[in-house]
Scaffold this active site. Structure first.
Site, PDB file in Angstrom:
ATOM      1  N   VAL A   1      61.274  50.992  42.647  1.00 36.73           N
ATOM      2  CA  VAL A   1      60.589  51.404  44.084  1.00 36.73           C
ATOM      3  C   VAL A   1      59.667  52.392  44.013  1.00 36.73           C
ATOM      4  O   VAL A   1      58.751  52.166  44.878  1.00 36.73           O
ATOM      5  CB  VAL A   1      62.112  51.986  44.866  1.00 36.73           C
ATOM      6  CG1 VAL A   1      61.725  52.537  46.202  1.00 36.73           C
ATOM      7  CG2 VAL A   1      62.985  50.727  44.949  1.00 36.73           C
TER       8      VAL A   1
ATOM      9  N   THR B   1      67.996  54.561  47.454  1.00 46.54           N
ATOM     10  CA  THR B   1      69.046  54.156  48.400  1.00 46.54           C
ATOM     11  C   THR B   1      70.363  55.482  48.158  1.00 46.54           C
ATOM     12  O   THR B   1      70.846  55.362  47.215  1.00 46.54           O
ATOM     13  CB  THR B   1      70.024  52.652  47.824  1.00 46.54           C
ATOM     14  OG1 THR B   1      68.666  51.863  47.800  1.00 46.54           O
ATOM     15  CG2 THR B   1      70.925  52.341  48.556  1.00 46.54           C
TER      16      THR B   1
ATOM     17  N   GLU C   1      64.086  50.882  51.430  1.00 45.06           N
ATOM     18  CA  GLU C   1      63.381  49.764  50.670  1.00 45.06           C
ATOM     19  C   GLU C   1      63.961  48.535  50.683  1.00 45.06           C
ATOM     20  O   GLU C   1      65.169  48.465  50.349  1.00 45.06           O
ATOM     21  CB  GLU C   1      62.877  50.278  49.354  1.00 45.06           C
ATOM     22  CG  GLU C   1      61.973  49.546  48.647  1.00 45.06           C
ATOM     23  CD  GLU C   1      60.821  48.984  49.317  1.00 45.06           C
ATOM     24  OE1 GLU C   1      60.050  49.869  49.623  1.00 45.06           O
ATOM     25  OE2 GLU C   1      60.711  48.053  49.462  1.00 45.06           O
TER      26      GLU C   1
ATOM     27  N   LEU D   1      62.520  45.647  48.866  1.00 49.51           N
ATOM     28  CA  LEU D   1      61.897  44.920  48.117  1.00 49.51           C
ATOM     29  C   LEU D   1      62.939  44.324  47.047  1.00 49.51           C
ATOM     30  O   LEU D   1      63.890  44.854  46.717  1.00 49.51           O
ATOM     31  CB  LEU D   1      61.118  45.495  47.344  1.00 49.51           C
ATOM     32  CG  LEU D   1      61.218  46.551  46.366  1.00 49.51           C
ATOM     33  CD1 LEU D   1      61.584  46.313  44.983  1.00 49.51           C
ATOM     34  CD2 LEU D   1      59.697  47.727  46.145  1.00 49.51           C
TER      35      LEU D   1
ATOM     36  N   GLU E   1      63.280  42.490  43.142  1.00 57.54           N
ATOM     37  CA  GLU E   1      62.679  42.486  41.749  1.00 57.54           C
ATOM     38  C   GLU E   1      62.050  41.267  41.557  1.00 57.54           C
ATOM     39  O   GLU E   1      62.532  40.041  42.076  1.00 57.54           O
ATOM     40  CB  GLU E   1      63.653  42.854  40.775  1.00 57.54           C
ATOM     41  CG  GLU E   1      64.053  44.585  40.726  1.00 57.54           C
ATOM     42  CD  GLU E   1      64.722  44.831  39.482  1.00 57.54           C
ATOM     43  OE1 GLU E   1      64.875  43.990  38.832  1.00 57.54           O
ATOM     44  OE2 GLU E   1      65.388  45.829  39.713  1.00 57.54           O
TER      45      GLU E   1
ATOM     46  N   CYS F   1      70.950  46.302  42.102  1.00 57.80           N
ATOM     47  CA  CYS F   1      71.214  46.914  43.408  1.00 57.80           C
ATOM     48  C   CYS F   1      72.705  46.270  44.008  1.00 57.80           C
ATOM     49  O   CYS F   1      73.462  47.253  44.463  1.00 57.80           O
ATOM     50  CB  CYS F   1      70.025  46.276  44.429  1.00 57.80           C
ATOM     51  SG  CYS F   1      68.672  46.772  43.588  1.00 57.80           S
TER      52      CYS F   1
ATOM     53  N   LYS G   1      75.878  47.517  42.604  1.00 58.12           N
ATOM     54  CA  LYS G   1      76.075  49.269  43.030  1.00 58.12           C
ATOM     55  C   LYS G   1      76.069  49.602  44.419  1.00 58.12           C
ATOM     56  O   LYS G   1      76.981  50.148  44.842  1.00 58.12           O
ATOM     57  CB  LYS G   1      74.552  49.773  42.282  1.00 58.12           C
ATOM     58  CG  LYS G   1      74.320  51.158  42.963  1.00 58.12           C
ATOM     59  CD  LYS G   1      73.034  51.868  42.130  1.00 58.12           C
ATOM     60  CE  LYS G   1      71.711  51.689  42.673  1.00 58.12           C
ATOM     61  NZ  LYS G   1      71.391  52.330  43.955  1.00 58.12           N
TER      62      LYS G   1
HETATM   63  C1  UGA Z   1      68.183  42.934  46.447  1.00 60.26           C
HETATM   64  C2  UGA Z   1      67.786  42.850  47.837  1.00 60.26           C
HETATM   65  O1  UGA Z   1      67.452  41.238  47.828  1.00 60.26           O
HETATM   66  C3  UGA Z   1      66.669  43.375  48.253  1.00 60.26           C
HETATM   67  O2  UGA Z   1      66.188  43.296  49.533  1.00 60.26           O
HETATM   68  C4  UGA Z   1      66.832  45.010  47.941  1.00 60.26           C
HETATM   69  O3  UGA Z   1      65.755  45.679  48.339  1.00 60.26           O
HETATM   70  C5  UGA Z   1      67.178  45.317  46.577  1.00 60.26           C
HETATM   71  O4  UGA Z   1      68.248  44.481  46.357  1.00 60.26           O
HETATM   72  C6  UGA Z   1      67.478  46.568  46.378  1.00 60.26           C
HETATM   73  O5  UGA Z   1      68.578  47.243  47.099  1.00 60.26           O
HETATM   74  O6  UGA Z   1      66.424  47.314  45.624  1.00 60.26           O
HETATM   75  P1  UGA Z   1      67.368  42.255  43.888  1.00 60.26           P
HETATM   76  O7  UGA Z   1      68.628  42.927  43.385  1.00 60.26           O
HETATM   77  O8  UGA Z   1      65.888  42.616  43.418  1.00 60.26           O
HETATM   78  O9  UGA Z   1      67.085  42.749  45.311  1.00 60.26           O
HETATM   79  O10 UGA Z   1      67.387  40.625  43.773  1.00 60.26           O
HETATM   80  P2  UGA Z   1      67.853  39.667  44.566  1.00 60.26           P
HETATM   81  O11 UGA Z   1      66.722  38.259  44.843  1.00 60.26           O
HETATM   82  O12 UGA Z   1      68.447  39.812  45.955  1.00 60.26           O
HETATM   83  O13 UGA Z   1      68.835  38.884  43.706  1.00 60.26           O
HETATM   84  C7  UGA Z   1      70.268  39.511  43.634  1.00 60.26           C
HETATM   85  C8  UGA Z   1      71.498  38.777  42.805  1.00 60.26           C
HETATM   86  O14 UGA Z   1      71.742  37.659  43.677  1.00 60.26           O
HETATM   87  C9  UGA Z   1      70.649  37.968  41.600  1.00 60.26           C
HETATM   88  O15 UGA Z   1      71.589  38.247  40.543  1.00 60.26           O
HETATM   89  C10 UGA Z   1      70.518  36.653  42.073  1.00 60.26           C
HETATM   90  O16 UGA Z   1      70.531  35.612  41.039  1.00 60.26           O
HETATM   91  C11 UGA Z   1      71.831  36.606  43.056  1.00 60.26           C
HETATM   92  N1  UGA Z   1      71.696  35.693  44.136  1.00 60.26           N
HETATM   93  C12 UGA Z   1      70.737  35.659  45.255  1.00 60.26           C
HETATM   94  C13 UGA Z   1      72.412  34.606  44.158  1.00 60.26           C
HETATM   95  O17 UGA Z   1      73.410  34.350  43.255  1.00 60.26           O
HETATM   96  N2  UGA Z   1      72.574  33.422  45.079  1.00 60.26           N
HETATM   97  C14 UGA Z   1      71.302  33.582  45.867  1.00 60.26           C
HETATM   98  O18 UGA Z   1      71.453  32.680  46.779  1.00 60.26           O
HETATM   99  C15 UGA Z   1      70.507  34.491  46.050  1.00 60.26           C
END
Ligand code: UGA
Length: 430
Positions: free
Chosen positions: A11, A121, A151, A153, A155, A260, A263
């Site tokens: 972040v 966070t 935030e 965002l 990854e 994220c 946690k």
């Molecule tokens: C997540 C949130 O989407 C962000 O908005 C937030 O800022 C971030 O956490 C954080 O708190 O820092 P991130 O963990 O980078 O972002 O990734 P995501 O794209 O949200 O995916 C999270 C997990 O969910 C991954 O393991 C992904 O494979 C899974 N996922 C996502 C699914 O299994 N199905 C979906 O439809 C979407």
């Protein structure tokens, strides 16, 4: 605006680089000399599309610096972002030690009015905690305002998300502080929500937990689909077409991982408990997620008559595509399970292979996607990297002992896999 960003993790680094790109004078601070050395030379410490170009531009243009002294950075800045890690404690609460240390250091550098922004966070009440720590060091109350600016965002698309947020949340007690943040973010031309600190802190946990709930919900539906002979992709499409539900985050798979969701969901459970509310729904979100990969592995185990003596190929190891992050990656759970049952594993990932091998030296790394299956009894698609989508499936299975594919992310069509000679199974359909 003169800005300091404390902590150059995911972040912090992305925020600092994007704010520098908007023409602010940004000092990113970190206490790790090895990291600083790399960053000063324009070498990103995380894998993130677009980051390197933006970093180089900021460094060359003189908008971006990397330093080790919080006190000096605070003296030179009007707004200080705290973006240090808040990892989970064993009981799921957030470990705020880094935030507290940084708040004490910030206090030492305050000699004029400063806005201190919590970007990490942090649990509800942390804004007040940071303010109290700063004031306890003798800083006059009118010299500091604390703002919560969570935030959102993701990854893998961190730069894009930071430049194009759906909304910018600003939680503060004082108008002056809100105005500073509005000025910083105005060039992005995105909607801003100004609220109190506790609400801003809760928006972050509420949003992440809600998204995790959507994923667990569709994964629970996927289990019913498997039993009923339905197809979860069509069910998700039909559900998501209702604009009140929305189609995003309804992709059934192996469950959510990363640094994220796991946690933050646990932290919200603990925050709620602390405030006297038993958030039972979130316990179920976690339980469904924990079981999702296990259920998938049990299906494969049954097909193979046990993992003992079997070699399983893993395509993709990072917790999701476009990142080398392996925190709470499903690949780790899969390796542990197969190895505990007497099997062995070979994996390929475009960027995360070595990192997984550090944690699991028993993992054999393949040099390419096409060689991961050599001699294997089955192949699991773990992470849906784009570059895996168009693989020649015949070539992928060519040297496999048994052409058995378990697609954990629904990346391939059953028909295409079968045409290539695979027995094909996936999440949420037969
Ligand atoms: C997540 C949130 O989407 C962000 O908005 C937030 O800022 C971030 O956490 C954080 O708190 O820092 P991130 O963990 O980078 O972002 O990734 P995501 O794209 O949200 O995916 C999270 C997990 O969910 C991954 O393991 C992904 O494979 C899974 N996922 C996502 C699914 O299994 N199905 C979906 O439809 C979407």
């Amino acid at each position: 605006m003169k800005i300091a960003v404390i902590g150059t993790g995911y972040v912090g680094l992305v925020t600092g680089v994007v704010l520098a790109d908007l023409g602010n004078d940004v000092i990113c601070v970190d206490n790790d000399p090895v990291k600083l050395d790399k960053l000063r030379r324009g070498i990103p410490t995380i894998f993130e599309p677009g980051l390197e170009e933006l970093m180089k531009r900021g460094l060359q243009g003189g908008f971006l610096r990397f330093e080790d002294s919080i006190v000096n950075a605070v003296r030179e800045s009007d707004v200080i972002f705290i973006a240090v890690g808040t990892p989970p404690n064993a009981d799921g609460t957030s470990d705020l030690r880094a935030v507290k240390i940084v708040a004490s250091e910030i206090a030492k550098g305050i000699d004029s009015y400063k806005v201190v922004v919590n970007k990490s966070t942090v649990p509800v009440g942390s804004g007040d905690l940071v303010r109290d720590i700063i004031i306890s060091h003798g800083v006059s109350e009118d010299l500091v305002d604390v703002v919560s600016n969570p935030e959102f965002l993701r990854e893998g698309s961190a730069i894009y998300d930071t430049q194009h947020p759906d909304r910018i949340v600003i939680g503060t007690k004082r108008r002056e502080a809100a105005i500073k943040l509005v000025e910083i973010y105005a060039p992005l031309e995105r909607p801003m929500l100004i609220t109190d600190i506790a609400s801003a802190e809760l928006i972050k946990y509420g949003a992440n937990s809600f998204l995790a709930m959507k994923i667990s919900f569709i994964n629970a539906i996927s289990r019913i689909c498997e039993a009923a002979g339905a197809d979860v992709a069509d069910v998700a499409k039909g559900m998501g077409a209702d604009t009140r539900i929305g189609s995003q985050f309804l992709q059934a798979g192996l469950g959510y991982g990363g640094s994220c969701f796991p946690k933050d969901v646990m932290a919200l459970i603990r925050i709620s408990e602390g405030l006297g509310y038993d958030f039972q729904l979130l316990n179920d979100v976690v339980a469904i997620n924990d079981d999702q990969t296990l259920h998938f592995l049990r299906r494969l185990e049954a097909k193979l008559d046990g993992f003992d003596g079997k070699l399983i190929a893993l395509l993709g190891l990072a917790f999701k595509p476009n990142t080398d992050d392996i925190r709470d990656a499903k690949s780790l759970q899969i390796i542990e399970y197969i190895v505990s049952k007497g099997g062995s594993v070979r994996g390929f990932d475009p960027v995360a292979g070595e990192l997984v091998k550090e944690v699991h030296p028993e993992l054999e790394l393949a040099p390419s996607a096409y060689s991961v299956g050599d001699g294997a009894d089955a192949l699991i698609l773990v992470t849906e990297w784009n570059e895996f989508r168009q693989l020649d499936l015949e070539r992928l299975g060519e040297k496999m002992k048994r052409k058995l594919m378990f697609d954990g992310r629904r990346a391939y069509s059953k028909a295409a896999a079968q045409r290539a000679g695979f027995e094909y199974y996936t999440v949420g359909s037969n």
